[in-house]
Write an enzyme that holds these catalytic residues in place. Structure first.
Site: not given
Ligand SMILES: [Fe+2]
Length: 303
Positions: A242, A251, A210, A148, A261, A196
């Site tokens: 997260h 990251y 990112h 992503h 990431e 996502h």
């Molecule tokens: Fe991310």
């Protein structure tokens, strides 16, 4: 008729040799094509021609591509994008090595999004017949695939509406400053069953926060961190979890300062998934559930 996934991210790098060292030796991607100061790279478990393009000169996002199904999707998206008021043009075979005709859209956030269904098939490094679970001889982290991207936009509500109305993405998680859509600070949106496929937060138009590689699990994430330390890769934060997406994360930065990431896990979504809301007072937990704090640089550094 749908968008399938993030296909490629095309970024500028200040020094191509240093960038190659990072993306090939530390991350373990394979170069598949090189022309005009650009290197095209593929991860070992990806089928299509490339997923990352490095272009020498500067820093930041040139454009990104999402692969769509071939059943008239591009025509339908073009119609919807034009009625939304976004500028579109057809892109031609050869504009990107290995990629056929497609559609180039300028998002309301000024990012350039390319959509295509026709792309050269190279296949994974383990093949499709009785494959091994991973190929021998992986370099560095040995990232399997990209996952992503997160970009910044002056108007998150407008961009969310674009992704929803034009590309049929759905929001999985939304960060809001108040009760109304006008106070949308960030949105994490999906087109398949991931938490996502694109995300965006409030910030300058046209910028990249990112892009992420998927790794198998928490232990792969920790091993990735080991390789980063061996190779002196600057780490932004992690390993951590997260709150938003529930994924594991580290990251880090490429030598030009583009943020990467490695991401693992996260739940599944789907057409009946109801979006999750995060409020600003819990934003730190949303980003870094483990440590409940966000460094200012994480919010401010974009390329
Ligand atoms: Fe991310």
């Amino acid at each position: 008729m749908a968008v399938i996934r993030l296909g490629y991210v095309h970024v500028r790098v200040t020094d191509l040799a240093q960038a190659r060292q990072h993306y090939q030796e530390t991350l373990g991607m394979d170069p598949v094509h090189e022309e005009d100061g650009r290197v095209y790279l593929k991860s070992w478990d990806e089928d299509d021609h490339h997923s990352v393009v490095l272009e020498e000169g500067g820093v930041g996002l040139v454009k990104f591509g999402y692969k769509v199904t071939g059943d008239g999707t591009l025509d339908a998206i073009e119609t919807r994008a034009r009625s939304f008021g976004a500028s579109c043009e057809r892109m031609s075979k050869g504009d990107n090595a290995g990629v056929g005709d497609g559609l180039r859209v300028t998002l309301p956030s000024d990012h350039v999004l390319e959509l295509y269904s026709d792309v050269e098939y190279l296949g994974t490094n383990v093949g499709k017949l009785n494959p091994a679970p991973w190929p021998r001889g992986l370099r560095g982290i040995g990232v399997p695939r990209i996952n992503h991207a997160l970009i910044t936009t002056e108007d998150p509500a407008l961009l969310e509406r674009f992704f929803q109305d034009v590309l049929a993405f759905r929001p999985a998680e939304r960060l809001v400053a108040g009760d109304e859509d006008s106070d949308l600070v960030g949105s994490w949106m999906y087109c398949g069953d991931q938490p996502h496929d694109i995300a965006f937060v409030k910030g300058a138009n046209g910028k990249l926060h990112h892009f992420a590689y998927e790794v198998d699990d928490w232990s792969a994430l920790l091993r990735a961190g080991d390789v980063m330390s061996m190779d002196d890769v600057p780490i932004d934060f992690g390993p951590a979890r997260h709150g938003i997406t529930r994924g594991g994360t580290i990251y880090f930065f490429d030598p030009s300062g583009n943020r990467n990431e490695v991401f693992s896990g996260g739940y599944r979504t789907g057409p009946d998934f109801r979006p999750i809301t995060w409020t600003m007072d819990q934003a730190a937990r949303g980003i870094n559930y483990t440590h409940r704090e966000i460094d200012q640089a994480f919010l401010e550094v974009v390329t």
